[in-house]
Design a protein around this motif. Structure first.
Motif, PDB file in Angstrom:
ATOM      1  N   PHE A   3       0.858  -1.181   0.000  1.00  0.00           N
ATOM      2  CA  PHE A   3       0.000   0.000   0.000  1.00  0.00           C
ATOM      3  C   PHE A   3       0.891   1.227   0.000  1.00  0.00           C
ATOM      4  O   PHE A   3       2.069   1.156   0.344  1.00  0.00           O
ATOM      5  CB  PHE A   3      -0.964   0.004   1.202  1.00  0.00           C
ATOM      6  CG  PHE A   3      -0.353  -0.425   2.495  1.00  0.00           C
ATOM      7  CD1 PHE A   3       0.328   0.477   3.303  1.00  0.00           C
ATOM      8  CD2 PHE A   3      -0.442  -1.740   2.923  1.00  0.00           C
ATOM      9  CE1 PHE A   3       0.890   0.090   4.490  1.00  0.00           C
ATOM     10  CE2 PHE A   3       0.121  -2.137   4.120  1.00  0.00           C
ATOM     11  CZ  PHE A   3       0.786  -1.218   4.910  1.00  0.00           C
ATOM     12  N   PRO A   4       0.365   2.341  -0.420  1.00  0.00           N
ATOM     13  CA  PRO A   4       1.198   3.543  -0.547  1.00  0.00           C
ATOM     14  C   PRO A   4       1.614   4.104   0.811  1.00  0.00           C
ATOM     15  O   PRO A   4       0.958   3.874   1.831  1.00  0.00           O
ATOM     16  CB  PRO A   4       0.296   4.531  -1.298  1.00  0.00           C
ATOM     17  CG  PRO A   4      -1.094   4.047  -1.063  1.00  0.00           C
ATOM     18  CD  PRO A   4      -1.015   2.575  -0.857  1.00  0.00           C
ATOM     19  N   THR A   5       2.707   4.857   0.800  1.00  0.00           N
ATOM     20  CA  THR A   5       3.205   5.459   2.040  1.00  0.00           C
ATOM     21  C   THR A   5       2.194   6.438   2.630  1.00  0.00           C
ATOM     22  O   THR A   5       2.214   6.692   3.830  1.00  0.00           O
ATOM     23  CB  THR A   5       4.537   6.182   1.808  1.00  0.00           C
ATOM     24  OG1 THR A   5       4.358   7.177   0.806  1.00  0.00           O
ATOM     25  CG2 THR A   5       5.631   5.220   1.419  1.00  0.00           C
ATOM     26  N   THR A   6       1.303   6.950   1.807  1.00  0.00           N
ATOM     27  CA  THR A   6       0.282   7.882   2.314  1.00  0.00           C
ATOM     28  C   THR A   6      -0.702   7.196   3.256  1.00  0.00           C
ATOM     29  O   THR A   6      -1.422   7.866   3.986  1.00  0.00           O
ATOM     30  CB  THR A   6      -0.486   8.545   1.146  1.00  0.00           C
ATOM     31  OG1 THR A   6      -1.044   7.515   0.320  1.00  0.00           O
ATOM     32  CG2 THR A   6       0.420   9.447   0.330  1.00  0.00           C
ATOM     33  N   ASP A   7      -0.727   5.865   3.239  1.00  0.00           N
ATOM     34  CA  ASP A   7      -1.624   5.112   4.122  1.00  0.00           C
ATOM     35  C   ASP A   7      -0.987   4.779   5.476  1.00  0.00           C
ATOM     36  O   ASP A   7      -1.610   4.130   6.304  1.00  0.00           O
ATOM     37  CB  ASP A   7      -2.069   3.809   3.457  1.00  0.00           C
ATOM     38  CG  ASP A   7      -3.003   4.051   2.280  1.00  0.00           C
ATOM     39  OD1 ASP A   7      -3.449   5.203   2.092  1.00  0.00           O
ATOM     40  OD2 ASP A   7      -3.278   3.086   1.544  1.00  0.00           O
ATOM     41  N   VAL A   8       0.276   5.202   5.663  1.00  0.00           N
ATOM     42  CA  VAL A   8       1.002   4.883   6.900  1.00  0.00           C
ATOM     43  C   VAL A   8       1.275   6.170   7.652  1.00  0.00           C
ATOM     44  O   VAL A   8       1.514   7.218   7.052  1.00  0.00           O
ATOM     45  CB  VAL A   8       2.340   4.164   6.594  1.00  0.00           C
ATOM     46  CG1 VAL A   8       3.059   3.780   7.884  1.00  0.00           C
ATOM     47  CG2 VAL A   8       2.107   2.945   5.722  1.00  0.00           C
ATOM     48  N   ARG A   9       1.250   6.088   8.975  1.00  0.00           N
ATOM     49  CA  ARG A   9       1.559   7.247   9.816  1.00  0.00           C
ATOM     50  C   ARG A   9       2.482   6.779  10.941  1.00  0.00           C
ATOM     51  O   ARG A   9       2.225   5.766  11.584  1.00  0.00           O
ATOM     52  CB  ARG A   9       0.285   7.836  10.387  1.00  0.00           C
ATOM     53  CG  ARG A   9       0.516   9.086  11.160  1.00  0.00           C
ATOM     54  CD  ARG A   9      -0.762   9.937  11.129  1.00  0.00           C
ATOM     55  NE  ARG A   9      -0.461  11.305  11.399  1.00  0.00           N
ATOM     56  CZ  ARG A   9      -0.102  12.219  10.506  1.00  0.00           C
ATOM     57  NH1 ARG A   9       0.003  11.889   9.259  1.00  0.00           N
ATOM     58  NH2 ARG A   9       0.138  13.453  10.842  1.00  0.00           N
ATOM     59  N   ALA A  22       1.242   3.196  12.142  1.00  0.00           N
ATOM     60  CA  ALA A  22      -0.124   2.700  11.994  1.00  0.00           C
ATOM     61  C   ALA A  22      -0.534   2.785  10.528  1.00  0.00           C
ATOM     62  O   ALA A  22      -0.075   3.652   9.782  1.00  0.00           O
ATOM     63  CB  ALA A  22      -1.076   3.529  12.847  1.00  0.00           C
ATOM     64  N   PHE A  23      -1.397   1.861  10.141  1.00  0.00           N
ATOM     65  CA  PHE A  23      -1.925   1.855   8.776  1.00  0.00           C
ATOM     66  C   PHE A  23      -3.256   1.129   8.787  1.00  0.00           C
ATOM     67  O   PHE A  23      -3.575   0.385   9.727  1.00  0.00           O
ATOM     68  CB  PHE A  23      -0.954   1.187   7.796  1.00  0.00           C
ATOM     69  CG  PHE A  23      -0.615  -0.241   8.147  1.00  0.00           C
ATOM     70  CD1 PHE A  23      -1.360  -1.291   7.635  1.00  0.00           C
ATOM     71  CD2 PHE A  23       0.444  -0.525   8.997  1.00  0.00           C
ATOM     72  CE1 PHE A  23      -1.044  -2.610   7.958  1.00  0.00           C
ATOM     73  CE2 PHE A  23       0.766  -1.828   9.321  1.00  0.00           C
ATOM     74  CZ  PHE A  23       0.028  -2.878   8.807  1.00  0.00           C
ATOM     75  N   VAL A  49       6.764   8.691   4.599  1.00  0.00           N
ATOM     76  CA  VAL A  49       5.613   8.477   5.478  1.00  0.00           C
ATOM     77  C   VAL A  49       5.433   9.712   6.371  1.00  0.00           C
ATOM     78  O   VAL A  49       6.400  10.271   6.900  1.00  0.00           O
ATOM     79  CB  VAL A  49       5.832   7.218   6.345  1.00  0.00           C
ATOM     80  CG1 VAL A  49       4.779   7.089   7.430  1.00  0.00           C
ATOM     81  CG2 VAL A  49       5.854   5.976   5.481  1.00  0.00           C
ATOM     82  N   ALA A  50       4.190  10.148   6.525  1.00  0.00           N
ATOM     83  CA  ALA A  50       3.885  11.283   7.400  1.00  0.00           C
ATOM     84  C   ALA A  50       4.143  10.874   8.846  1.00  0.00           C
ATOM     85  O   ALA A  50       3.975   9.705   9.221  1.00  0.00           O
ATOM     86  CB  ALA A  50       2.434  11.694   7.227  1.00  0.00           C
TER      87      ALA A  50
END
Length: 109
Positions: A3-9, A22-23, A49-50
């Motif tokens: 999944f894209p890095t935008t889905d991870v925090r 977290a994702f 990742v944010a």
């Protein structure tokens, strides 16, 4: 799973210790949280990742910095019981709490 890095925090503590990432699981859409040591968090952040940082509560930091002593033993409790049963020893110990400069009497030691 990919999944894209935008889905991870990443949630990283300011003091540099372990944090979490977290994702949302792409299969079931539930939130997954995992513990991460600093190198893993650094790699995730470097990959885009944010992240957010947080400061541990002062109480937690203080607790970790306290000197850790051995737990009380049965003999420690018996000695304590004997000392508080002796009025002179108890009075000296209380006086030492009220006025730490006095150091209490020899009986309290």
């Amino acid at each position: 799973m990919e999944f894209p890095t935008t889905d991870v925090r990443v949630h990283a503590p300011e003091d540099g210790g372990a944090g979490t990432y977290a994702f949302s699981c792409p299969g079931c859409r539930s939130t997954v949280v995992r513990t991460a040591e600093r190198p893993v968090m650094d790699l995730l952040i470097a990959a885009g990742v944010a992240f957010t940082t947080w400061r541990r509560p002062a109480e937690l930091v203080e607790r970790e910095s306290e000197v850790r002593e051995e737990p009380l033993t049965h003999n420690d409790l018996l000695t304590f019981h004997e000392q508080i049963a002796d009025d002179a020893v108890l009075e000296a110990a209380l006086a030492a709490i009220i006025d730490p400069q006095s150091g209490g009497s020899e009986a309290a030691r």
